[in-house]
Design an enzyme around this catalytic site. Structure first.
Site, PDB file in Angstrom:
ATOM      1  N   GLU A  90       0.835  -1.202   0.000  1.00 55.31           N
ATOM      2  CA  GLU A  90       0.000   0.000   0.000  1.00 55.31           C
ATOM      3  C   GLU A  90       0.871   1.253   0.000  1.00 55.31           C
ATOM      4  O   GLU A  90       1.872   1.310   0.729  1.00 55.31           O
ATOM      5  CB  GLU A  90      -0.835  -0.025   1.295  1.00 55.31           C
ATOM      6  CG  GLU A  90      -1.752   1.140   1.519  1.00 55.31           C
ATOM      7  CD  GLU A  90      -2.389   1.084   2.909  1.00 55.31           C
ATOM      8  OE1 GLU A  90      -1.679   0.802   3.903  1.00 55.31           O
ATOM      9  OE2 GLU A  90      -3.603   1.315   3.005  1.00 55.31           O
ATOM     10  N   HIS A 133      -1.398   7.383   9.103  1.00 56.01           N
ATOM     11  CA  HIS A 133      -0.920   6.640   7.949  1.00 56.01           C
ATOM     12  C   HIS A 133       0.302   7.323   7.332  1.00 56.01           C
ATOM     13  O   HIS A 133       0.210   8.462   6.889  1.00 56.01           O
ATOM     14  CB  HIS A 133      -2.034   6.517   6.907  1.00 56.01           C
ATOM     15  CG  HIS A 133      -1.597   5.786   5.679  1.00 56.01           C
ATOM     16  ND1 HIS A 133      -1.421   4.430   5.656  1.00 56.01           N
ATOM     17  CD2 HIS A 133      -1.256   6.228   4.455  1.00 56.01           C
ATOM     18  CE1 HIS A 133      -1.006   4.072   4.459  1.00 56.01           C
ATOM     19  NE2 HIS A 133      -0.894   5.142   3.712  1.00 56.01           N
ATOM     20  N   GLU A 138      -7.029  -1.776   7.919  1.00 59.84           N
ATOM     21  CA  GLU A 138      -8.207  -2.310   7.225  1.00 59.84           C
ATOM     22  C   GLU A 138      -8.377  -3.825   7.375  1.00 59.84           C
ATOM     23  O   GLU A 138      -9.418  -4.371   7.036  1.00 59.84           O
ATOM     24  CB  GLU A 138      -8.124  -1.960   5.725  1.00 59.84           C
ATOM     25  CG  GLU A 138      -8.332  -0.493   5.388  1.00 59.84           C
ATOM     26  CD  GLU A 138      -7.047   0.338   5.452  1.00 59.84           C
ATOM     27  OE1 GLU A 138      -6.139   0.019   6.261  1.00 59.84           O
ATOM     28  OE2 GLU A 138      -6.957   1.317   4.696  1.00 59.84           O
ATOM     29  N   HIS A 156       2.574   4.520   0.942  1.00 62.90           N
ATOM     30  CA  HIS A 156       2.850   5.153   2.236  1.00 62.90           C
ATOM     31  C   HIS A 156       3.570   6.478   2.007  1.00 62.90           C
ATOM     32  O   HIS A 156       4.627   6.734   2.592  1.00 62.90           O
ATOM     33  CB  HIS A 156       3.682   4.227   3.123  1.00 62.90           C
ATOM     34  CG  HIS A 156       2.853   3.269   3.937  1.00 62.90           C
ATOM     35  ND1 HIS A 156       2.222   2.191   3.386  1.00 62.90           N
ATOM     36  CD2 HIS A 156       2.513   3.250   5.252  1.00 62.90           C
ATOM     37  CE1 HIS A 156       1.540   1.540   4.320  1.00 62.90           C
ATOM     38  NE2 HIS A 156       1.695   2.167   5.459  1.00 62.90           N
ATOM     39  N   GLU A 182       4.682   5.458  11.938  1.00 61.17           N
ATOM     40  CA  GLU A 182       5.266   4.541  10.948  1.00 61.17           C
ATOM     41  C   GLU A 182       6.625   5.037  10.452  1.00 61.17           C
ATOM     42  O   GLU A 182       7.546   4.246  10.268  1.00 61.17           O
ATOM     43  CB  GLU A 182       4.305   4.348   9.771  1.00 61.17           C
ATOM     44  CG  GLU A 182       3.099   3.504  10.156  1.00 61.17           C
ATOM     45  CD  GLU A 182       2.192   3.174   8.971  1.00 61.17           C
ATOM     46  OE1 GLU A 182       1.747   2.028   8.893  1.00 61.17           O
ATOM     47  OE2 GLU A 182       1.924   4.068   8.149  1.00 61.17           O
ATOM     48  N   HIS A 219      -1.890  -3.472   9.430  1.00 61.59           N
ATOM     49  CA  HIS A 219      -2.679  -2.712   8.434  1.00 61.59           C
ATOM     50  C   HIS A 219      -4.110  -2.575   8.961  1.00 61.59           C
ATOM     51  O   HIS A 219      -4.823  -3.559   9.142  1.00 61.59           O
ATOM     52  CB  HIS A 219      -2.642  -3.468   7.098  1.00 61.59           C
ATOM     53  CG  HIS A 219      -3.479  -2.899   5.991  1.00 61.59           C
ATOM     54  ND1 HIS A 219      -3.323  -1.615   5.519  1.00 61.59           N
ATOM     55  CD2 HIS A 219      -4.473  -3.454   5.253  1.00 61.59           C
ATOM     56  CE1 HIS A 219      -4.193  -1.422   4.521  1.00 61.59           C
ATOM     57  NE2 HIS A 219      -4.901  -2.508   4.358  1.00 61.59           N
ATOM     58  N   ASP A 224       3.633  -1.664   6.112  1.00 63.57           N
ATOM     59  CA  ASP A 224       2.800  -2.322   7.139  1.00 63.57           C
ATOM     60  C   ASP A 224       3.317  -3.720   7.491  1.00 63.57           C
ATOM     61  O   ASP A 224       3.347  -4.104   8.666  1.00 63.57           O
ATOM     62  CB  ASP A 224       1.342  -2.413   6.681  1.00 63.57           C
ATOM     63  CG  ASP A 224       0.661  -1.045   6.650  1.00 63.57           C
ATOM     64  OD1 ASP A 224       1.260  -0.065   7.119  1.00 63.57           O
ATOM     65  OD2 ASP A 224      -0.484  -0.973   6.149  1.00 63.57           O
TER      66      ASP A 224
HETATM   67 ZN    ZN Z   1       0.778   1.701   7.253  1.00 63.16          ZN
HETATM   68 MN    MN Z   2      -2.046   0.239   5.977  1.00 65.01          MN
END
Ligand code: ZN
Ligand code: MN
Length: 254
Positions: free
Chosen positions: A33, A174, A121, A35, A179, A119, A44
């Protein structure tokens, strides 16, 4: 034979470890994904594997290879599916992968499985995979499964020191300070600090619309500023996560 990485063991050594020590097996789950321009697509999974490895080291566990594709990125917590590189799976695929993992680790004789999610979701689909897997195994199964989002193990005090101006919440975090700082700690060579965007937190309405509205999401894909990120903050968070997750694993399987 001292490695914590399951995929570096022979089946003979793995079988011996499982039958002699009953080690907890950690299964990190991530996503591929976007970032932002400064972090890699695999952030992630890289982070869930890194905190799983630190925890496994403390409790004598093993880390299985990461499930590296996650459920579809949502605008309000991952930027959405419209970014190039974001590569997601349907819920049924993720549920099926977790269900299969539960069945296979039980077949090996594993009694403690820890699913470490990185992650946002993925959460409910991991729960469904665990539930279906345990239902397949039946009531006499000896496998217990623990599931967690690693960020829930950060204390208020740590969040206050990492966010002196106020914590925006985990959904907007995010590709932001948590992160980015943790990547600066674990994988500094993968972070482009020169490309960190500095935008105010995204302002989403309290509803969703489908097809999703791309203009709700900052062009960079970052949902709140990553400017305050440092390797030192990452180290503090990583240490706290490893220690608190290790204590939780010990407690959960008592
Ligand atoms: Zn992430
Ligand atoms: Mn994620």
């Amino acid at each position: 034979m001292s490695t914590i990485w399951m995929n570096q063991l022979s089946w003979v050594d793995y079988e011996a470890r499982v039958s002699q020590d009953q080690p907890p097996i950690f299964l990190p789950v991530g996503a591929l994904e976007q970032h932002g321009p400064h972090l890699p697509l695999g952030t992630d999974g890289l982070l869930s594997a890194a905190v799983a490895a630190d925890t496994a080291t403390l409790v004598g566990g093993l880390v299985a290879p990461t499930l590296s594709y996650g459920y579809k990125s949502q605008p309000k917590c991952g930027g959405g599916q419209h970014f190039c590189g974001t590569t997601s799976v349907d819920a049924a695929t993720l549920i099926g992968s977790v269900r299969d993992a539960v069945r296979e680790f039980a077949r090996h004789g594993v009694t403690k499985l820890v699913i470490v999610n990185g992650h946002y979701e993925n959460q409910w689909f991991l729960i469904e995979g665990i539930d279906l897997g345990l239902r397949d195994l039946g009531r006499d199964a000896k496998l217990q499964v623990m599931r967690l989002e690693y960020w829930d193990f950060l204390t208020e005090d740590t969040l206050k020191s990492v966010f002196p101006d106020g914590f925006p919440g985990f959904a907007l975090e995010h590709a932001a300070v948590i992160e980015t700082s943790m990547m600066l700690h674990y994988h500094p060579s993968l972070v482009r600090t020169d490309l960190i965007p500095d935008e105010p937190p995204a302002d989403f309405p309290p509803y969703d619309v489908y097809p999703t509205k791309k203009h709700w999401v900052p062009l960079s894909g970052v949902l709140s500023s990553a400017r305050g990120s440092t390797a030192e903050k990452g180290k503090v968070m990583a240490l706290e996560l490893g220690q608190r997750m290790a204590a939780a694993v010990t407690e959960a399987f008592e």
